[in-house]
Design a protein around this motif. Structure first.
Motif, PDB file in Angstrom:
ATOM      1  N   PHE A  67       0.818  -1.202   0.000  1.00  0.00           N
ATOM      2  CA  PHE A  67       0.000   0.000   0.000  1.00  0.00           C
ATOM      3  C   PHE A  67       0.856   1.259   0.000  1.00  0.00           C
ATOM      4  CE2 PHE A  67      -3.317   2.893   0.960  1.00  0.00           C
ATOM      5  CZ  PHE A  67      -4.359   2.337   0.257  1.00  0.00           C
ATOM      6  N   ASP A  68       1.978   1.218   0.723  1.00  0.00           N
ATOM      7  CA  ASP A  68       2.875   2.378   0.708  1.00  0.00           C
ATOM      8  C   ASP A  68       3.395   2.652  -0.694  1.00  0.00           C
ATOM      9  OD1 ASP A  68       2.622   3.212   3.227  1.00  0.00           O
ATOM     10  OD2 ASP A  68       4.450   2.291   4.008  1.00  0.00           O
ATOM     11  N   ASN A  69       3.732   1.574  -1.407  1.00  0.00           N
ATOM     12  CA  ASN A  69       4.217   1.754  -2.779  1.00  0.00           C
ATOM     13  C   ASN A  69       3.129   2.308  -3.689  1.00  0.00           C
ATOM     14  OD1 ASN A  69       6.803   0.936  -2.307  1.00  0.00           O
ATOM     15  ND2 ASN A  69       6.364  -1.215  -2.710  1.00  0.00           N
ATOM     16  N   PHE A  70       1.882   1.864  -3.439  1.00  0.00           N
ATOM     17  CA  PHE A  70       0.744   2.367  -4.217  1.00  0.00           C
ATOM     18  C   PHE A  70       0.593   3.871  -4.017  1.00  0.00           C
ATOM     19  CE2 PHE A  70      -3.935   3.161  -3.850  1.00  0.00           C
ATOM     20  CZ  PHE A  70      -4.193   3.185  -5.196  1.00  0.00           C
ATOM     21  N   VAL A  71       0.696   4.313  -2.755  1.00  0.00           N
ATOM     22  CA  VAL A  71       0.583   5.750  -2.462  1.00  0.00           C
ATOM     23  C   VAL A  71       1.728   6.509  -3.109  1.00  0.00           C
ATOM     24  CG1 VAL A  71       0.698   7.457  -0.628  1.00  0.00           C
ATOM     25  CG2 VAL A  71      -0.731   5.466  -0.352  1.00  0.00           C
ATOM     26  N   LYS A  72       2.954   5.951  -2.982  1.00  0.00           N
ATOM     27  CA  LYS A  72       4.122   6.648  -3.531  1.00  0.00           C
ATOM     28  C   LYS A  72       4.036   6.753  -5.040  1.00  0.00           C
ATOM     29  CE  LYS A  72       7.445   5.633   0.026  1.00  0.00           C
ATOM     30  NZ  LYS A  72       8.371   4.576   0.418  1.00  0.00           N
ATOM     31  N   SER A  73       3.550   5.688  -5.694  1.00  0.00           N
ATOM     32  CA  SER A  73       3.552   5.718  -7.165  1.00  0.00           C
ATOM     33  C   SER A  73       2.459   6.628  -7.705  1.00  0.00           C
ATOM     34  CB  SER A  73       3.397   4.305  -7.723  1.00  0.00           C
ATOM     35  OG  SER A  73       2.109   3.827  -7.444  1.00  0.00           O
TER      36      SER A  73
END
Lengths: 229, 77
Positions: A67-73
């Motif tokens: 989920f963190d990667n989803f937010v960052k991307s």
């Protein structure tokens, strides 16, 4: 057929009437499920290790990292502190969207009050991100290209939370209306057979897709405002 | 010939929901272009898919508005 939100009673708290509606009760039930799940996870990971050992810790870390990667991307890496908030929103909306699978439950997101609250939070996050990352340039963007465009820009800004909340609300309401009509139409001996494939579409597929769309649209709105070239 | 109010309400709700006629065309265009882009550049699949969802959701808005107007006419007026 009755599509209206049922009202269970009126509670008077200090002179303010609080209507205990179906939405309120279902919201509190979903909150109870989420809080209980969070407490169970918290108790289970008492012995947290730097390098994940058990399967359980690995799973939790994988979910959070995804989920963190989803937010960052989708919003940019400097907005990664929004991860916990959007994970909470994602869990709540997902659970309330698929809560229609329980027979007769009205999803809380099929009430405009609920979706508008989330969209309003996104609206304030957009303003916060604009003021923090662009400063006076953000305020100046309201009177561009000329001063006379100020009312139009303000209306465009105010229309954002409304369209964001109506999208989620309309999809869920349409699904709920169709399912209610289908349950009324089918004869009693087919009630356990006919609605099942439609439940899969209207509750599972549309619910998960709309949750994803709500989160990614909020994140890309915030990310577009926070971008400084 | 005069329509009675209930019939006029129902016809108005039916006209409002016609906004959903054109939405699938737009969404089909979005999906077709996304498939073309993926066929051309398979390695950019993730980005294209998430952008496609944004485009689909944005083009869906007018259909949702039509649905909501018809629901408001039916149940709240």
């Amino acid at each position: 057929m009755d599509f209206n939100i049922r009202n269970f009673g009126v509670v008077n708290i200090g002179g303010i009437e609080v209507w205990v509606t179906e939405t309120l009760v279902n919201t509190w039930m979903i909150m109870a499920v989420l809080v209980a799940f969070a407490i169970i996870v918290r108790v289970k990971i008492k012995k947290w290790t730097e390098v994940p050992e058990g399967k359980f810790q690995n799973t939790v870390e994988a979910i959070v990292e995804t989920f963190d990667n989803f937010v960052k991307s989708s919003a940019g890496s400097k907005l990664s502190y929004l991860g916990p908030w959007f994970f909470t929103v994602f869990c709540f909306i997902l659970l309330s969207n698929i809560s229609g699978l329980v027979y007769g439950t009205r999803p809380p997101t099929a009430d405009w009050a609920c979706t508008f609250a989330f969209a309003l939070a996104t609206f304030f996050l957009i303003q916060y991100a604009g003021l923090r990352y662009q400063g006076t340039k953000y305020l100046k963007s309201f009177i561009e290209p000329v001063v006379f465009f100020f009312p139009l820009n303000v209306i465009g800004e105010l229309a954002r939370p409304i369209s964001l909340s109506f999208r989620l609300f309309g999809n869920l309401l349409a699904g709920m209306l169709l399912m209610t009509m289908l349950y009324e139409m089918t004869p009693i001996f087919l009630k356990f057979l006919v609605p099942v494939p439609l439940h899969i579409y209207f509750d599972l597929v549309a619910g998960i897709l709309q949750t994803y769309v709500f989160c990614i649209l909020s994140l890309s709105f915030i990310g577009a405002v926070a971008e400084t070239e | 010939m005069s329509l009675d109010l209930e019939a006029a309400r129902l016809i108005a709700a039916a006209i409002a929901v016609l906004a959903g006629l054109i939405v699938p065309i737009g969404q089909g265009n979005v999906a077709a272009k996304a498939i073309e882009a993926i066929a051309r550049q398979p390695e950019a699949r993730g980005h294209i898919t998430s952008t496609m969802f944004i485009g689909c959701a944005l083009s869906e808005t007018s259909g949702i508005y039509g649905l909501l107007i018809s629901i408001i006419i039916l149940f709240a007026m």
